[in-house]
Design a protein around this motif. Structure first.
Motif, PDB file in Angstrom:
ATOM      1  N   SER A   2       0.825  -1.196   0.000  1.00  0.00           N
ATOM      2  CA  SER A   2       0.000   0.000   0.000  1.00  0.00           C
ATOM      3  C   SER A   2       0.865   1.254   0.000  1.00  0.00           C
ATOM      4  O   SER A   2       1.917   1.300   0.639  1.00  0.00           O
ATOM      5  N   THR A   3       0.395   2.261  -0.712  1.00  0.00           N
ATOM      6  CA  THR A   3       0.948   3.601  -0.609  1.00  0.00           C
ATOM      7  C   THR A   3      -0.064   4.420   0.167  1.00  0.00           C
ATOM      8  O   THR A   3      -1.263   4.409  -0.151  1.00  0.00           O
ATOM      9  N   ILE A   4       0.377   5.141   1.191  1.00  0.00           N
ATOM     10  CA  ILE A   4      -0.543   5.781   2.129  1.00  0.00           C
ATOM     11  C   ILE A   4      -0.310   7.282   2.171  1.00  0.00           C
ATOM     12  O   ILE A   4       0.837   7.747   2.230  1.00  0.00           O
ATOM     13  N   LYS A   5      -1.401   8.031   2.126  1.00  0.00           N
ATOM     14  CA  LYS A   5      -1.358   9.469   2.358  1.00  0.00           C
ATOM     15  C   LYS A   5      -2.225   9.771   3.575  1.00  0.00           C
ATOM     16  O   LYS A   5      -3.436   9.507   3.565  1.00  0.00           O
ATOM     17  N   ARG A   6      -1.615  10.298   4.622  1.00  0.00           N
ATOM     18  CA  ARG A   6      -2.356  10.615   5.846  1.00  0.00           C
ATOM     19  C   ARG A   6      -2.632  12.120   5.868  1.00  0.00           C
ATOM     20  O   ARG A   6      -1.706  12.928   5.751  1.00  0.00           O
ATOM     21  N   THR A   7      -3.895  12.481   5.999  1.00  0.00           N
ATOM     22  CA  THR A   7      -4.282  13.878   6.027  1.00  0.00           C
ATOM     23  C   THR A   7      -5.051  14.146   7.318  1.00  0.00           C
ATOM     24  O   THR A   7      -5.354  13.234   8.088  1.00  0.00           O
ATOM     25  N   ALA A   8      -5.400  15.394   7.538  1.00  0.00           N
ATOM     26  CA  ALA A   8      -6.111  15.767   8.762  1.00  0.00           C
ATOM     27  C   ALA A   8      -7.505  15.174   8.816  1.00  0.00           C
ATOM     28  O   ALA A   8      -8.037  14.929   9.912  1.00  0.00           O
ATOM     29  N   ARG A   9      -8.121  14.894   7.666  1.00  0.00           N
ATOM     30  CA  ARG A   9      -9.523  14.477   7.636  1.00  0.00           C
ATOM     31  C   ARG A   9      -9.750  13.043   7.183  1.00  0.00           C
ATOM     32  O   ARG A   9     -10.849  12.524   7.308  1.00  0.00           O
ATOM     33  N   MET A  10      -8.708  12.410   6.638  1.00  0.00           N
ATOM     34  CA  MET A  10      -8.852  11.040   6.146  1.00  0.00           C
ATOM     35  C   MET A  10      -7.475  10.478   5.826  1.00  0.00           C
ATOM     36  O   MET A  10      -6.518  11.227   5.634  1.00  0.00           O
ATOM     37  N   ILE A  21      -8.637   1.648  -3.899  1.00  0.00           N
ATOM     38  CA  ILE A  21      -8.320   2.898  -3.199  1.00  0.00           C
ATOM     39  C   ILE A  21      -9.225   2.928  -1.967  1.00  0.00           C
ATOM     40  O   ILE A  21     -10.452   2.995  -2.099  1.00  0.00           O
ATOM     41  N   LEU A  22      -8.640   2.847  -0.783  1.00  0.00           N
ATOM     42  CA  LEU A  22      -9.427   2.855   0.450  1.00  0.00           C
ATOM     43  C   LEU A  22      -9.330   4.229   1.106  1.00  0.00           C
ATOM     44  O   LEU A  22      -8.236   4.725   1.372  1.00  0.00           O
ATOM     45  N   ILE A  23     -10.495   4.818   1.356  1.00  0.00           N
ATOM     46  CA  ILE A  23     -10.586   6.085   2.070  1.00  0.00           C
ATOM     47  C   ILE A  23     -11.084   5.770   3.480  1.00  0.00           C
ATOM     48  O   ILE A  23     -12.205   5.294   3.651  1.00  0.00           O
ATOM     49  N   GLN A  24     -10.235   5.999   4.466  1.00  0.00           N
ATOM     50  CA  GLN A  24     -10.605   5.676   5.846  1.00  0.00           C
ATOM     51  C   GLN A  24     -10.607   6.942   6.705  1.00  0.00           C
ATOM     52  O   GLN A  24      -9.658   7.715   6.680  1.00  0.00           O
ATOM     53  N   GLU A  25     -11.698   7.111   7.454  1.00  0.00           N
ATOM     54  CA  GLU A  25     -11.796   8.196   8.414  1.00  0.00           C
ATOM     55  C   GLU A  25     -11.846   7.626   9.823  1.00  0.00           C
ATOM     56  O   GLU A  25     -12.554   6.637  10.075  1.00  0.00           O
ATOM     57  N   LYS A  26     -11.142   8.252  10.743  1.00  0.00           N
ATOM     58  CA  LYS A  26     -11.161   7.861  12.147  1.00  0.00           C
ATOM     59  C   LYS A  26     -12.105   8.801  12.894  1.00  0.00           C
ATOM     60  O   LYS A  26     -11.922  10.019  12.890  1.00  0.00           O
ATOM     61  N   TYR A 196     -12.698  16.097  -4.617  1.00  0.00           N
ATOM     62  CA  TYR A 196     -11.665  16.401  -3.628  1.00  0.00           C
ATOM     63  C   TYR A 196     -10.693  15.238  -3.476  1.00  0.00           C
ATOM     64  O   TYR A 196      -9.468  15.427  -3.467  1.00  0.00           O
ATOM     65  N   ILE A 197     -11.229  14.032  -3.361  1.00  0.00           N
ATOM     66  CA  ILE A 197     -10.378  12.854  -3.184  1.00  0.00           C
ATOM     67  C   ILE A 197      -9.516  12.631  -4.419  1.00  0.00           C
ATOM     68  O   ILE A 197      -8.340  12.262  -4.312  1.00  0.00           O
ATOM     69  N   LEU A 198     -10.071  12.866  -5.589  1.00  0.00           N
ATOM     70  CA  LEU A 198      -9.291  12.699  -6.813  1.00  0.00           C
ATOM     71  C   LEU A 198      -8.111  13.669  -6.831  1.00  0.00           C
ATOM     72  O   LEU A 198      -6.992  13.306  -7.224  1.00  0.00           O
ATOM     73  N   ASN A 199      -8.338  14.891  -6.372  1.00  0.00           N
ATOM     74  CA  ASN A 199      -7.237  15.853  -6.283  1.00  0.00           C
ATOM     75  C   ASN A 199      -6.161  15.389  -5.301  1.00  0.00           C
ATOM     76  O   ASN A 199      -4.962  15.551  -5.541  1.00  0.00           O
ATOM     77  N   GLN A 200      -6.602  14.817  -4.176  1.00  0.00           N
ATOM     78  CA  GLN A 200      -5.660  14.292  -3.192  1.00  0.00           C
ATOM     79  C   GLN A 200      -4.859  13.126  -3.770  1.00  0.00           C
ATOM     80  O   GLN A 200      -3.636  13.038  -3.597  1.00  0.00           O
ATOM     81  N   LEU A 201      -5.522  12.228  -4.452  1.00  0.00           N
ATOM     82  CA  LEU A 201      -4.858  11.079  -5.072  1.00  0.00           C
ATOM     83  C   LEU A 201      -3.797  11.530  -6.072  1.00  0.00           C
ATOM     84  O   LEU A 201      -2.694  10.974  -6.119  1.00  0.00           O
ATOM     85  N   ASN A 202      -4.132  12.533  -6.845  1.00  0.00           N
ATOM     86  CA  ASN A 202      -3.232  12.962  -7.907  1.00  0.00           C
ATOM     87  C   ASN A 202      -2.059  13.792  -7.408  1.00  0.00           C
ATOM     88  O   ASN A 202      -1.215  14.225  -8.202  1.00  0.00           O
ATOM     89  N   ALA A 203      -1.997  13.977  -6.102  1.00  0.00           N
ATOM     90  CA  ALA A 203      -0.824  14.602  -5.491  1.00  0.00           C
ATOM     91  C   ALA A 203       0.039  13.582  -4.752  1.00  0.00           C
ATOM     92  O   ALA A 203       1.032  13.955  -4.117  1.00  0.00           O
ATOM     93  N   MET A 204      -0.299  12.298  -4.858  1.00  0.00           N
ATOM     94  CA  MET A 204       0.411  11.269  -4.095  1.00  0.00           C
ATOM     95  C   MET A 204       1.641  10.725  -4.788  1.00  0.00           C
ATOM     96  O   MET A 204       2.685  10.534  -4.162  1.00  0.00           O
ATOM     97  N   LEU A 205       1.540  10.449  -6.084  1.00  0.00           N
ATOM     98  CA  LEU A 205       2.626   9.797  -6.814  1.00  0.00           C
ATOM     99  C   LEU A 205       3.067  10.665  -7.981  1.00  0.00           C
ATOM    100  O   LEU A 205       2.239  11.051  -8.814  1.00  0.00           O
TER     101      LEU A 205
END
Length: 213
Positions: A2-10, A21-26, A196-205
């Protein structure tokens, strides 16, 4: 792997082995009541029901392909990745503080999300199908938990669209008549709800672009 991006909201997991692509919120809960006290069984049922509904309504709808010059993009140029969603009940270090008020059956409490403060306000009726009204020759029902979850994954005014039932096109993006959608008064998704998630994904790799199909 897995490649992981940890953000403030997910947290965003690119699960290469599963093409997911797993989007997990705590979520950390605060429980209050206007009715009888919460029991531990009721708390567990609320969280489990919320998790199931979010996964059922939001999961397995969005399909992504990849283009680019990275090794990852070249390797997966013919792969299709499915987006899934999960909420995790935590007691420390949450993405979201979730205030849940217990009300009597049939009562009403306004639910909402405060994006900047990472607060979700819910009630126990939000895991039930709620009647939203009769529009366009059809009756509409919605699970409020799925609508509020939509705000937490980026459907907010600063992205360009939010509550799509508003008269104000600057808020709803001009989607007021798209009644069946989850950010309006139904439970269905549109591709725009992943912006929003697509924008986040496209800043990962580097040199890797995900796009919806």
């Amino acid at each position: 792997m897995s490649t992981i991006k940890r953000t403030a909201r997910m947290d965003i997991f690119i699960e290469e082995d599963r093409n997911t692509i797993l989007i997990q919120e705590k979520w950390q809960y605060n429980w209050s009541t206007r009715a009888t006290p919460w029991t531990i069984r009721e708390k567990r049922k609320f969280h489990q029901s919320a998790d199931v509904l979010i996964s059922k309504i939001w999961g397995n709808y969005f399909k992504l392909k990849i283009q680019g010059l990275s090794n990852f993009a070249v390797k997966h140029k013919n792969s299709i990745f499915t987006v899934d969603f999960d909420i995790k009940w935590v007691f420390t270090n949450p993405h979201w503080t979730v205030n849940v008020i217990k009300i009597a059956p049939g009562d009403f409490e306004t639910s909402y999300v405060i994006w900047d403060r990472r607060i979700i306000s819910l009630d126990n009726e939000d895991i039930k199908s709620n009647y939203k009204g009769y529009f366009g020759l059809k009756e509409y029902y919605q699970f409020p938990i799925a609508h509020e979850f939509g705000h937490t994954v980026g459907n907010i005014p600063i992205i360009g669209h939010s509550d799509e039932y508003h008269d104000d096109n600057r808020i709803n993006g001009g989607f007021k008549l798209d009644y069946p959608r989850v950010m309006n008064i139904g439970n269905e998704l549109r591709k725009r709800h992943l912006d929003y998630i697509l924008n986040q994904l496209n800043a990962m790799l580097p040199n890797t672009t995900f796009y919806l199909i």
